[in-house]
Design a protein around this motif. Structure first.
Motif, PDB file in Angstrom:
ATOM      1  N   VAL A  59     -14.178  23.260 -18.424  1.00  0.00           N
ATOM      2  CA  VAL A  59     -13.935  22.088 -17.531  1.00  0.00           C
ATOM      3  C   VAL A  59     -13.241  22.591 -16.477  1.00  0.00           C
ATOM      4  O   VAL A  59     -13.270  21.876 -15.287  1.00  0.00           O
ATOM      5  N   SER A  60     -12.053  23.369 -16.446  1.00  0.00           N
ATOM      6  CA  SER A  60     -11.421  23.683 -14.990  1.00  0.00           C
ATOM      7  C   SER A  60     -12.016  24.362 -14.098  1.00  0.00           C
ATOM      8  O   SER A  60     -11.916  24.173 -12.990  1.00  0.00           O
ATOM      9  N   LYS A  61     -13.193  25.230 -14.777  1.00  0.00           N
ATOM     10  CA  LYS A  61     -14.014  25.940 -13.877  1.00  0.00           C
ATOM     11  C   LYS A  61     -14.771  25.146 -13.081  1.00  0.00           C
ATOM     12  O   LYS A  61     -15.266  25.105 -11.746  1.00  0.00           O
ATOM     13  N   GLU A  62     -15.297  23.828 -13.797  1.00  0.00           N
ATOM     14  CA  GLU A  62     -16.199  23.109 -13.087  1.00  0.00           C
ATOM     15  C   GLU A  62     -15.495  22.163 -12.062  1.00  0.00           C
ATOM     16  O   GLU A  62     -15.821  21.944 -10.998  1.00  0.00           O
ATOM     17  N   LEU A  63     -14.249  21.736 -12.462  1.00  0.00           N
ATOM     18  CA  LEU A  63     -13.362  21.147 -11.559  1.00  0.00           C
ATOM     19  C   LEU A  63     -12.862  21.879 -10.402  1.00  0.00           C
ATOM     20  O   LEU A  63     -13.074  21.309  -9.096  1.00  0.00           O
ATOM     21  N   ALA A  64     -12.753  23.239 -10.293  1.00  0.00           N
ATOM     22  CA  ALA A  64     -12.537  23.967  -9.243  1.00  0.00           C
ATOM     23  C   ALA A  64     -13.507  24.037  -8.292  1.00  0.00           C
ATOM     24  O   ALA A  64     -13.689  24.049  -7.041  1.00  0.00           O
ATOM     25  N   SER A  65     -14.710  24.081  -8.882  1.00  0.00           N
ATOM     26  CA  SER A  65     -16.183  24.345  -8.170  1.00  0.00           C
ATOM     27  C   SER A  65     -16.330  23.256  -7.274  1.00  0.00           C
ATOM     28  O   SER A  65     -16.802  23.314  -5.997  1.00  0.00           O
ATOM     29  N   ARG A  66     -16.119  21.879  -8.095  1.00  0.00           N
ATOM     30  CA  ARG A  66     -16.286  20.848  -7.229  1.00  0.00           C
ATOM     31  C   ARG A  66     -15.392  20.570  -5.976  1.00  0.00           C
ATOM     32  O   ARG A  66     -15.607  19.957  -5.245  1.00  0.00           O
ATOM     33  N   MET A  67     -14.081  21.006  -6.520  1.00  0.00           N
ATOM     34  CA  MET A  67     -13.013  20.787  -5.418  1.00  0.00           C
ATOM     35  C   MET A  67     -13.254  21.613  -4.364  1.00  0.00           C
ATOM     36  O   MET A  67     -12.894  21.295  -3.145  1.00  0.00           O
ATOM     37  N   ALA A  68     -14.017  23.011  -4.565  1.00  0.00           N
ATOM     38  CA  ALA A  68     -14.396  23.804  -3.459  1.00  0.00           C
ATOM     39  C   ALA A  68     -15.360  23.463  -2.359  1.00  0.00           C
ATOM     40  O   ALA A  68     -15.474  23.775  -1.379  1.00  0.00           O
ATOM     41  N   ASP A  69     -16.057  22.419  -3.038  1.00  0.00           N
ATOM     42  CA  ASP A  69     -17.030  21.725  -1.994  1.00  0.00           C
ATOM     43  C   ASP A  69     -16.424  20.805  -1.157  1.00  0.00           C
ATOM     44  O   ASP A  69     -17.043  20.281  -0.203  1.00  0.00           O
ATOM     45  N   THR A  70     -15.066  20.583  -1.062  1.00  0.00           N
ATOM     46  CA  THR A  70     -14.544  19.553   0.033  1.00  0.00           C
ATOM     47  C   THR A  70     -14.474  20.179   1.274  1.00  0.00           C
ATOM     48  O   THR A  70     -14.664  21.573   1.410  1.00  0.00           O
ATOM     49  N   PRO A  71     -14.796  19.294   2.496  1.00  0.00           N
ATOM     50  CA  PRO A  71     -14.766  20.058   3.850  1.00  0.00           C
ATOM     51  C   PRO A  71     -13.776  20.902   3.971  1.00  0.00           C
ATOM     52  O   PRO A  71     -14.001  21.983   4.691  1.00  0.00           O
ATOM     53  N   ILE A  72     -12.480  20.569   3.709  1.00  0.00           N
ATOM     54  CA  ILE A  72     -11.524  21.323   4.100  1.00  0.00           C
ATOM     55  C   ILE A  72     -11.259  22.861   3.451  1.00  0.00           C
ATOM     56  O   ILE A  72     -10.949  23.790   4.174  1.00  0.00           O
ATOM     57  N   ALA A  73     -11.709  22.701   2.190  1.00  0.00           N
ATOM     58  CA  ALA A  73     -12.004  24.052   1.618  1.00  0.00           C
ATOM     59  C   ALA A  73     -13.053  24.885   2.221  1.00  0.00           C
ATOM     60  O   ALA A  73     -12.679  25.992   2.284  1.00  0.00           O
ATOM     61  N   ALA A  74     -14.144  24.361   2.632  1.00  0.00           N
ATOM     62  CA  ALA A  74     -15.250  25.010   3.312  1.00  0.00           C
ATOM     63  C   ALA A  74     -14.704  25.705   4.633  1.00  0.00           C
ATOM     64  O   ALA A  74     -15.151  26.808   5.013  1.00  0.00           O
ATOM     65  N   ASP A  75     -14.102  24.740   5.334  1.00  0.00           N
ATOM     66  CA  ASP A  75     -13.507  25.245   6.658  1.00  0.00           C
ATOM     67  C   ASP A  75     -12.378  26.501   6.505  1.00  0.00           C
ATOM     68  O   ASP A  75     -12.486  27.235   7.363  1.00  0.00           O
ATOM     69  N   ALA A  76     -11.737  26.162   5.487  1.00  0.00           N
ATOM     70  CA  ALA A  76     -10.352  27.162   5.154  1.00  0.00           C
ATOM     71  C   ALA A  76     -11.118  28.430   4.838  1.00  0.00           C
ATOM     72  O   ALA A  76     -10.464  29.456   5.212  1.00  0.00           O
ATOM     73  N   ALA A  77     -12.053  28.429   3.892  1.00  0.00           N
ATOM     74  CA  ALA A  77     -12.739  29.742   3.715  1.00  0.00           C
ATOM     75  C   ALA A  77     -13.493  30.434   4.772  1.00  0.00           C
ATOM     76  O   ALA A  77     -13.333  31.584   4.886  1.00  0.00           O
ATOM     77  N   ARG A  78     -14.169  29.783   5.638  1.00  0.00           N
ATOM     78  CA  ARG A  78     -14.493  30.367   6.881  1.00  0.00           C
ATOM     79  C   ARG A  78     -13.484  30.890   7.806  1.00  0.00           C
ATOM     80  O   ARG A  78     -13.780  32.180   8.348  1.00  0.00           O
ATOM     81  N   MET A  79     -12.456  30.081   7.785  1.00  0.00           N
ATOM     82  CA  MET A  79     -11.438  30.687   8.733  1.00  0.00           C
ATOM     83  C   MET A  79     -10.700  31.980   7.980  1.00  0.00           C
ATOM     84  O   MET A  79     -10.557  32.850   8.726  1.00  0.00           O
ATOM     85  N   GLN A  80     -10.612  31.900   6.883  1.00  0.00           N
ATOM     86  CA  GLN A  80     -10.193  33.112   6.267  1.00  0.00           C
ATOM     87  C   GLN A  80     -10.972  34.488   6.347  1.00  0.00           C
ATOM     88  O   GLN A  80     -10.832  35.457   6.712  1.00  0.00           O
ATOM     89  N   ARG A  81     -12.365  34.159   6.129  1.00  0.00           N
ATOM     90  CA  ARG A  81     -13.314  35.135   6.624  1.00  0.00           C
ATOM     91  C   ARG A  81     -13.211  35.681   7.947  1.00  0.00           C
ATOM     92  O   ARG A  81     -13.171  36.964   7.957  1.00  0.00           O
ATOM     93  N   ALA A  82     -13.178  34.879   8.924  1.00  0.00           N
ATOM     94  CA  ALA A  82     -13.140  35.318  10.170  1.00  0.00           C
ATOM     95  C   ALA A  82     -11.787  36.235  10.582  1.00  0.00           C
ATOM     96  O   ALA A  82     -11.851  36.963  11.300  1.00  0.00           O
ATOM     97  N   LEU A  83     -10.719  35.440   9.802  1.00  0.00           N
ATOM     98  CA  LEU A  83      -9.497  36.224  10.362  1.00  0.00           C
ATOM     99  C   LEU A  83      -9.439  37.586   9.610  1.00  0.00           C
ATOM    100  O   LEU A  83      -9.042  38.308  10.107  1.00  0.00           O
ATOM    101  N   GLY A  84      -9.856  37.587   8.435  1.00  0.00           N
ATOM    102  CA  GLY A  84      -9.954  38.973   7.549  1.00  0.00           C
ATOM    103  C   GLY A  84     -10.836  40.011   8.434  1.00  0.00           C
ATOM    104  O   GLY A  84     -10.328  41.113   8.404  1.00  0.00           O
ATOM    105  N   TRP A  85     -11.819  39.673   8.955  1.00  0.00           N
ATOM    106  CA  TRP A  85     -12.660  40.368   9.636  1.00  0.00           C
ATOM    107  C   TRP A  85     -11.815  40.745  11.156  1.00  0.00           C
ATOM    108  O   TRP A  85     -11.920  42.005  11.247  1.00  0.00           O
ATOM    109  N   LEU A  86     -11.570  39.779  11.767  1.00  0.00           N
ATOM    110  CA  LEU A  86     -11.024  40.181  13.355  1.00  0.00           C
ATOM    111  C   LEU A  86      -9.575  40.924  12.884  1.00  0.00           C
ATOM    112  O   LEU A  86      -9.262  41.922  13.986  1.00  0.00           O
ATOM    113  N   ALA A  87      -8.852  40.733  12.025  1.00  0.00           N
ATOM    114  CA  ALA A  87      -7.512  41.473  12.010  1.00  0.00           C
ATOM    115  C   ALA A  87      -7.747  42.767  11.047  1.00  0.00           C
ATOM    116  O   ALA A  87      -6.897  43.707  11.349  1.00  0.00           O
ATOM    117  N   LEU A  88      -8.473  42.836   9.951  1.00  0.00           N
ATOM    118  CA  LEU A  88      -8.463  43.811   9.016  1.00  0.00           C
ATOM    119  C   LEU A  88      -9.524  44.674   8.894  1.00  0.00           C
ATOM    120  O   LEU A  88      -9.759  45.416   8.326  1.00  0.00           O
TER     121      LEU A  88
END
Length: 388
Positions: A59-88
């Motif tokens: 249940v918690s895995k399914e909930l986390a998966s669905r919460m990850a589909d929120t717009p802010i989660a997707a945008d935050a993930a893209r930002m994290q990937r970009a910062l990880g690449w540019l900085a490290l």
């Protein structure tokens, strides 16, 4: 023993206050988007919430998966990937960098528990498919595509490829040869390509690499015991035209989550000159071919995205001098396209004389999946003649 003295409370600086305000902004934005997502979704939880599901984490895995589909989660993930690449220079969990500009798929470098058992199970599946096809007079040829990291070791630059993987292709081809399944290792042909056999920022082979693979597969087809017969065959009609140099986005850049960045911030872009293979339908060769049967493919290719990129199938058709139907699927892995093809109307109504099954080396030892269970229908497809 004295009680520890409390630390002195220092006054908040202007920078600390700014950080606190930004953090609060993120928290409130997250709360807003999560409430909005919940209000537009029928249910955040799985349809059937059971005690067992709550205890084992389903249940918690399914909930986390669905919460990850929120717009802010997707945008935050893209930002994290970009910062990880540019900085490290970090490319995420699925992509690794070798020499400057050369990217590799992490899956190629994985060592799986029970990998040998998984490989043996897949070899047994291929042998069973061959036996069933032979009952209907259809031949099978297996072509294994070696890992990019195996063929381009000079571009690894310290990226570690486990030594235990060195025997993987040899083990696969030996198992199939032992049970009489025709198999060809495309490694020698790819190593003989002048220049690069694979793209720098992509998992797939270049057009020259695909052409070398197509020619060695065609050579093996001609060496088989006349699987296509000696009658009149369909001649593949392709018009070949040169294409100007153009930037080719790599799938590894997309997999790393960096494709939304400005091009100048991404891993160095690759500019490729190539050829376009434009299919031209063949006219009826005689009055007996008014319905164009001579243009039907006598060879069916099943497999992965390697068969759908770099014009592998058109180059195979020209090299073998026969019509070739492409039934490969991107993301098909070991059995995805095979299952779909053998269950399709194309196989049932216009069966080939030969099936070429292209497979990725990196999938051979991966954990078994439901789609790896490939079964050929027992009933003979229309137009086949059972072997005696």
């Amino acid at each position: 023993m004295e009680d520890p003295k409390p630390l002195p409370q220092l006054p908040a600086t202007r920078a600390a206050k700014a950080v606190a305000v930004i953090l609060m902004g993120f928290l409130f934005a997250g709360l807003f988007f999560n409430i909005r997502f919940a209000s537009t979704t029928a249910s955040l939880l799985p349809q059937a919430v059971t005690r067992a599901g709550m205890l084992d984490g389903t249940v918690s895995k399914e909930l986390a998966s669905r919460m990850a589909d929120t717009p802010i989660a997707a945008d935050a993930a893209r930002m994290q990937r970009a910062l990880g690449w540019l900085a490290l220079g970090d490319l995420g969990p699925r992509v690794r960098q070798g020499c400057p500009g050369w990217l590799f798929l992490r899956d190629e470098l994985n060592v799986y528990a029970d990998g040998e058992r998984h490989l043996a199970a897949r070899a047994a599946t291929v042998a069973a498919v061959q036996r069933e096809l032979a009952r209907h007079g259809i031949a099978l040829l297996v072509a294994v595509v070696p890992d990019k990291s195996r063929i381009e070791p000079q571009h690894l630059c310290g990226l570690y490829r486990p030594a235990s993987l060195s025997a993987r292709v040899g083990d696969w081809t030996a198992r199939l040869a032992t049970v009489g399944v025709p198999v060809v290792d495309l490694g020698p042909a790819l190593r003989g390509v002048p220049g690069d056999s694979f793209f720098r920022t992509d998992t797939h082979w270049t057009q020259d690499g695909a052409g070398a693979a197509a020619r060695v597969v065609a050579q093996r087809i001609r060496a088989m015991d006349e699987p296509l017969g000696s009658g009149v065959s369909s001649q593949p009609g392709y018009r070949v035209a040169d294409k100007p140099a153009a930037r080719r986005p790599g799938d590894l850049v997309r997999l790393a989550g960096l494709d939304a960045l400005p091009v100048s911030w991404q891993p160095r872009a690759e500019f490729v000159t190539g050829r376009a293979y434009l299919h031209v339908a063949q006219a009826a060769a005689s009055a007996d071919d008014l319905f164009g049967d001579a243009d039907l493919p006598t060879i069916a290719v099943i497999g992965t995205s390697y068969s759908t990129t770099s014009d592998f199938v058109p180059q195979l058709a020209l090299a073998v001098g026969r019509g070739v139907g492409n039934f490969a699927r991107e993301g098909g892995k070991f059995g995805g396209s095979a299952r779909a093809y053998f269950a399709s109307a194309a196989y049932a109504q216009t069966p080939p004389k030969l099936v070429v099954w292209e497979l990725d080396e990196r999938d051979l030892q991966a954990p078994l999946e439901a789609e790896d269970d490939v079964v050929v229908p027992n009933s003979a497809p229309v137009g086949t003649v059972a072997s005696r």
